[in-house]
Structure formats: structure tokens, C-alpha cells
Scaffold this active site. Structure first.
Site, short mmCIF file in Angstrom:
data_model
loop_
_atom_site.label_atom_id
_atom_site.label_comp_id
_atom_site.label_asym_id
_atom_site.label_seq_id
_atom_site.Cartn_x
_atom_site.Cartn_y
_atom_site.Cartn_z
N ASP A 103 0.87 -1.19 0.00
CA ASP A 103 0.00 0.00 0.00
C ASP A 103 0.91 1.24 0.00
OD1 ASP A 103 -2.16 1.70 0.32
OD2 ASP A 103 -2.47 1.24 2.43
N LYS A 131 -1.38 -1.93 -4.48
CA LYS A 131 -2.35 -0.83 -4.41
C LYS A 131 -1.55 0.47 -4.48
CE LYS A 131 -5.02 0.01 -0.64
NZ LYS A 131 -6.04 -0.31 0.40
#
Ligand code: IMP
Ligand code: MG
Length: 177
Positions: A103, A131
Site C-alpha cells: 500500500d 495498491k
């Protein structure tokens, strides 16, 4: 959140299974003759790790690490607490880190640095999910399952407050009515 969450399947079990088999094949080809140490980042990577190593067809050693990131904008990338370290010797060996989701990138960046400090000959990253939207640290993902957009996802090891890890599909959590 009033009304709780709605859950929508984003990546179905069969799609995950097929992709993990492919990744195992590619890793086997890339590391043939080198006996890498495959290191799972706890807790999120458990199912991905277990499925991945069983799709790798060359000899590997296995271990786990657990890390909590606490990076801030004022710090360089990669500040984490290692709360459970790798216990088998990795000095001189190639390491493949297995992570559920990248992330901000803080966790993986710090764990790569730590693995290199332990004397690994090199450290590759295999992540189930990338992501990118909230990335703060530039991390190289060598083997990737799936790229996703924003949104919070759960299942196949990924949790929301330690819930939903056991789901077989990867789902998006959406605020309920
Ligand atoms: P980082 O921000 O790249 O350091 O990621 C830290 C950790 O946050 C990951 O290993 C996951 O455990 C967790 N995480 C980030 N995004 C999600 C998500 O969408 N669902 C579940 N966990 C997440
Ligand atoms: Mg994690």
C-alpha cells in the site's frame, strides 16, 4: 459506520488460484539451482504464502517475519518494528519476501532493508496485491499477483480489524446503507 459494510467480490477464488500457480512457475524458473529462502510477512500473507510455496517446484527454505510500520512524512521510508524476526540463517542466500498487499510501501521497503542487513545475497518481493494510489516509498515488486485501485479489500489473508481473513475470495468493503 452505521449499517456496517457491504462486501463485493473483487477477485474470485479460482482467479487467485490460477494466478498463484503462475507465480509459482515463474519463481521456480527464476530461482532454479539457487535454493531461495521464502519469507512470509505475517499475518496477512499466510494463505498466499502457503499456496505459493506449494506451487514452487524447486527446493526452498521457509520462514516468517512480522513487522509493524510507523513511518511518517518526516522520516525516510522503511521505519518499522520487527516484532518477530526471521530465525533461519539467510546470509549469502537469495530471499523472496511474500507480502499480502503493498500500500504505502513502508512495510516492504523496511523489511527488504532488514533482510539485506541480515546478509542475504539479494531480496526479491512477491506481492499478491499492488495498491499504488497511496504509495509513499518506491518499492520494486518483482512478482505481482494483481494490481488494484483504491478501496479497502479483505479476504485471502487480508483483514479489517482482524476480521475477514478467512474469506476465500478477495472482496472490497463498501460502506453500507
Ligand atoms: P504498507 O502501507 O504498504 O506498509 O502496508 C501495510 C499493511 O497494511 C499491509 O501489509 C496490509 O496488512 C495493510 N493493508 C493496506 N491496505 C490494505 C487493504 O486494502 N486491506 C487490508 N489490509 C491492508
Ligand atoms: Mg500485511
Amino acid at each position: 459506520m452505521p449499517g456496517g459494510f457491504n462486501m463485493e467480490v473483487l477477485i474470485a477464488q479460482q482467479v487467485i488460484e490460477d494466478r498463484v500457480r503462475e507465480l509459482g512457475g515463474v519463481i521456480s524458473d527464476d530461482f532454479r539451482g539457487r535454493e531461495p529462502v521464502v519469507v512470509g510477512i505475517l499475518n496477512g500473507a499466510v494463505f498466499f504464502f502457503a499456496d505459493l510455496v506449494r506451487n514452487i517446484t524447486i527446493p526452498v527454505r521457509m520462514d516468517f517475519i512480522r513487522a509493524r510500520s510507523y513511518g511518517s512524512a518526516m522520516e525516510s521510508c522503511g521505519k518499522v518494528d520487527i516484532t518477530k524476526d526471521i530465525e533461519i540463517p539467510v546470509e549469502g542466500s537469495p530471499v523472496i519476501l511474500v507480502e499480502d498487499i503493498v500500500d504505502s510501501g513502508l512495510t516492504v521497503a523496511a523489511v527488504v532493508e532488514h533482510v539485506m542487513e541480515l546478509g542475504a545475497s539479494n531480496c526479491s518481493v512477491c506481492a499478491l496485491i499492488d495498491k499504488k494510489e497511496r504509495r509513499q516509498c518506491d518499492v520494486q515488486i518483482d512478482y505481482l499477483g494483481f494490481a488494484v485501485g483504491s478501496g479497502f479489500i479483505v479476504g485471502y489473508g487480508l483483514d479489517y480489524n482482524e476480521k475477514y481473513r478467512y474469506l476465500r475470495d478477495i472482496c472490497v468493503l463498501k460502506p453500507g446503507e
